[in-house]
Design an enzyme around this catalytic site. Structure first.
Site, PDB file in Angstrom:
ATOM      1  CG  HIS A   1      -1.669  -1.046   1.316  1.00 20.80           C
ATOM      2  ND1 HIS A   1      -3.261  -1.668   0.550  1.00 20.80           N
ATOM      3  CD2 HIS A   1      -2.154  -2.499   2.407  1.00 20.80           C
ATOM      4  CE1 HIS A   1      -3.202  -2.451   0.895  1.00 20.80           C
ATOM      5  NE2 HIS A   1      -3.147  -3.087   1.964  1.00 20.80           N
TER       6      HIS A   1
ATOM      7  CG  ASP B   1      -2.323  -8.526   1.310  1.00 22.97           C
ATOM      8  OD1 ASP B   1      -1.611  -8.734   2.260  1.00 22.97           O
ATOM      9  OD2 ASP B   1      -4.093  -8.447   1.676  1.00 22.97           O
TER      10      ASP B   1
ATOM     11  CG  HIS C   1      -6.391  -5.607   2.488  1.00 24.21           C
ATOM     12  ND1 HIS C   1      -5.391  -6.073   3.135  1.00 24.21           N
ATOM     13  CD2 HIS C   1      -7.364  -5.096   3.620  1.00 24.21           C
ATOM     14  CE1 HIS C   1      -6.183  -5.989   4.536  1.00 24.21           C
ATOM     15  NE2 HIS C   1      -6.785  -5.623   4.357  1.00 24.21           N
TER      16      HIS C   1
ATOM     17  CG  ASP D   1      -4.902  -9.895   4.492  1.00 24.06           C
ATOM     18  OD1 ASP D   1      -4.679 -10.780   3.422  1.00 24.06           O
ATOM     19  OD2 ASP D   1      -4.182  -8.628   4.633  1.00 24.06           O
TER      20      ASP D   1
HETATM   21 ZN   LIG Z   1      -4.028  -7.668   3.272  1.00 23.01          ZN
END
Ligand SMILES: [Zn+2]
Length: 394
Positions: free
Chosen positions: A159, A195, A197, A278
Site C-alpha cells: 500500500h 492478499d 487487500h 490475511d
Molecule cells: Zn492485506
C-alpha cells in the site's frame, strides 16, 4: 548496483560484481531479519495495532526448528539507505520518516506524510524496520538478476505510496524490488497479489506500463476500495474482487482461469508474488476463508512460470496462521515435506505465541500441532465464475 547497505556489499562475488557475469542462484534463498523480533507497531497504540503480533520472527523460528534454514540459504536483510529508496520514494518523505523515528518531526510534518495516524503510528523503529524490509526485497531483486527463487516474508508492503504512508505501509518494497529488477535490465515483470487487500500502491506505480502485468485477487468492498473488476489500470491490471467466504476451490478457479493464462501469455522475465496471509479463514481483518493449502498451491503453480521468482509476505494478523502459512511457503519453495505433526521444537514456537493483548480467543489445537490447515474446498459461486469470464474476455 543500488548499494542497499554495507551488508549487501559483502554479497558473494558474481552476484554484485560487474566484472563477473552473474550466475543463477543454485538454491532458493530466504531473506529475514532480527529487527522483526524486537519491534512492533506501537504496543502503546490506543487501539492495539494489528501489526503488534510477531510474524517474520515466527516464520524464522519455525523454519529453523524444522531444519529448513541454514547458513547457506539464509541471508540477513540489509537496511536500505535513503538514497536507494529515492528510486521511487520522494526524498522529502524519506527524510520525514527518519525525522519521525528520531522524534524530531513536527506535528504538521507528520500529518503531511500520513504519519502518526492510527494505521501508521509513530514507533521507535518506524524508519529502520520498513527500510530493512525494503533492503531485503531490493537485495533479493539483485540476487535474482541471473535467475532463481528468493523468499522475503518481511516484504509485501503493497500500500505504500511515493510520498506518504498508507495502510500500515511506510515504504513500498514490492515497487522498489520491481524497479531494481528493471535496473538489472529485465523488461517484462509480472506481479501477482493474493492478499485480502488490493495493492493500490503497486498499481499506482505500474498502471499503464505495458511491460508490467499486475494481477490481484482481493476481498470486495474492503479498504482501500480500489481494484474493482473494471479497474484495468490502462490495460495491464487484472483485478478480481471476491466475496466473503472465498474458499480454496475458488482460489484454484482464479489460478486456472485468470492468473496462469495471463502469465503464460505475458511470458514474464521475473515474477513477484505478494503472498499475504490475511485471506486465511482465521485472520481477524478479512472475511475470506482460505486454508494455507491455497497459498501452497499458488506458490507451486507459479514457481515454473518465470526464471526469476520473488515471493513476499504481506498482510496477516493472526500470529499462528501467518507464521504457519509462510513457514509452509518456505517449505514448498525449498523442497521440504511438511509433516502431518510438528516436532516438539516447532510446536514450542507456536505455543509461545499470543495475541499481545486484544482479547482474541486462543488458537485451536491444530494451529499448534500442524503447519498445514485442513483444506477448505467448496462451490465456485456464480459471481466468481462471471467475473472470471468477464476478465477472460479482455
Ligand atoms: Zn492485506
Amino acid at each position: 548496483m543500488i548499494g542497499v547497505s554495507e551488508e549487501a556489499e559483502r554479497a558473494p562475488p558474481g552476484v554484485r560484481s560487474p566484472a563477473a557475469p552473474p550466475s543463477p542462484l543454485d538454491q532458493p534463498i530466504f531473506i529475514g531479519s532480527e529487527i522483526y523480533r524486537g519491534s512492533s507497531y506501537g504496543l502503546r497504540h490506543p487501539l492495539r495495532h494489528p501489526l503488534r503480533v510477531p510474524r517474520v520472527s515466527t516464520v524464522m523460528d519455525l523454519a529453523r526448528a524444522m531444519g529448513w534454514l541454514s547458513p547457506a540459504n539464509y541471508r540477513g536483510a540489509p537496511r536500505a539507505k535513503p538514497a536507494a529508496l529515492h528510486i521511487w520514494h520522494d526524498p522529502e518523505y524519506v527524510a520525514a520518516l527518519q525525522a519521525a523515528e528520531a522524534g524530531l518531526a513536527a506535528p504538521g510534518t507528520l500529518a503531511a506524510f500520513g504519519l502518526g495516524t492510527l494505521s501508521n503510528p509513530v514507533f521507535p523503529e518506524m524508519f529502520r524496520r520498513p527500510a530493512t524490509g525494503a533492503g531485503g526485497v531490493m537485495l533479493a531483486a539483485e540476487l535474482l538478476r541471473a535467475g532463481g527463487c528468493v523468499h522475503v516474508p518481511g516484504g509485501g508492503t503493497h500500500h505504500g505510496l511515493p510520498d506518504r504512508a498508507n495502510g500500515f505501509c511506510y515504504l513500498n518494497d514490492p515497487v522498489l524490488g520491481m524497479l531494481v529488477l528493471r535496473r538489472a535490465g529485465l523488461r517484462r515483470i509480472a506481479y501477482v497479489d493474493i492478499d485480502a487487500h488490493h495493492p493500490d500502491g503497486v498499481e499506482h506505480a505500474f498502471a499503464g506500463d505495458p511491460e508490467a502485468l499486475l494481477i490481484s485477487v482481493h476481498e470486495e468492498g474492503r479498504w482501500p476500495f480500489t481494484g474493482t473488476l473494471d479497474a484495468d489500470g490502462g490495460g495491464n491490471c487484472f483485478n478480481l474482487p471476491v466475496p466473503r467466504g472465498f474458499n480454496d476451490t475458488e482460489m484454484r478457479a482464479a489460478l486456472e482461469g485468470l492468473i496462469l493464462p495471463r502469465l503464460a501469455a505475458f511470458r514474464p522475465e521475473a515474477l513477484v508474488l505478494q503472498c499475504g496471509a490475511d485471506a486465511l479463514d482465521e485472520d481477524p481483518l478479512s472475511r475470506l476463508s482460505l486454508s494455507n493449502n491455497a497459498h501452497f498451491e499458488v506458490v507451486t503453480a507459479l514457481r515454473p512460470v518465470a526464471p526469476r521468482f520473488l515471493v513476499l509476505g504481506g498482510g496477516g494478523y493472526n500470529p499462528w496462521s501467518v507464521g504457519r502459512c509462510w513457514a509452509g511457503v518456505w517449505a514448498v519453495l525449498s523442497g521440504h515435506e511438511i509433516p502431518d505433526r510438528l516436532p516438539a521444537s516447532a510446536r514450542s514456537v507456536l505455543e509461545a505465541l499470543d495475541w499481545v493483548g486484544g482479547g482474541r480467543p486462543p488458537p485451536a489445537a491444530a494451529m499448534i500441532e500442524t503447519l498445514r490447515d485442513p483444506p477448505r474446498e467448496g462451490p465456485v459461486r456464480p459471481e466468481i465464475r462471471e467475473r472470471l469470464a468477464r476478465l477472460a474476455r479482455r
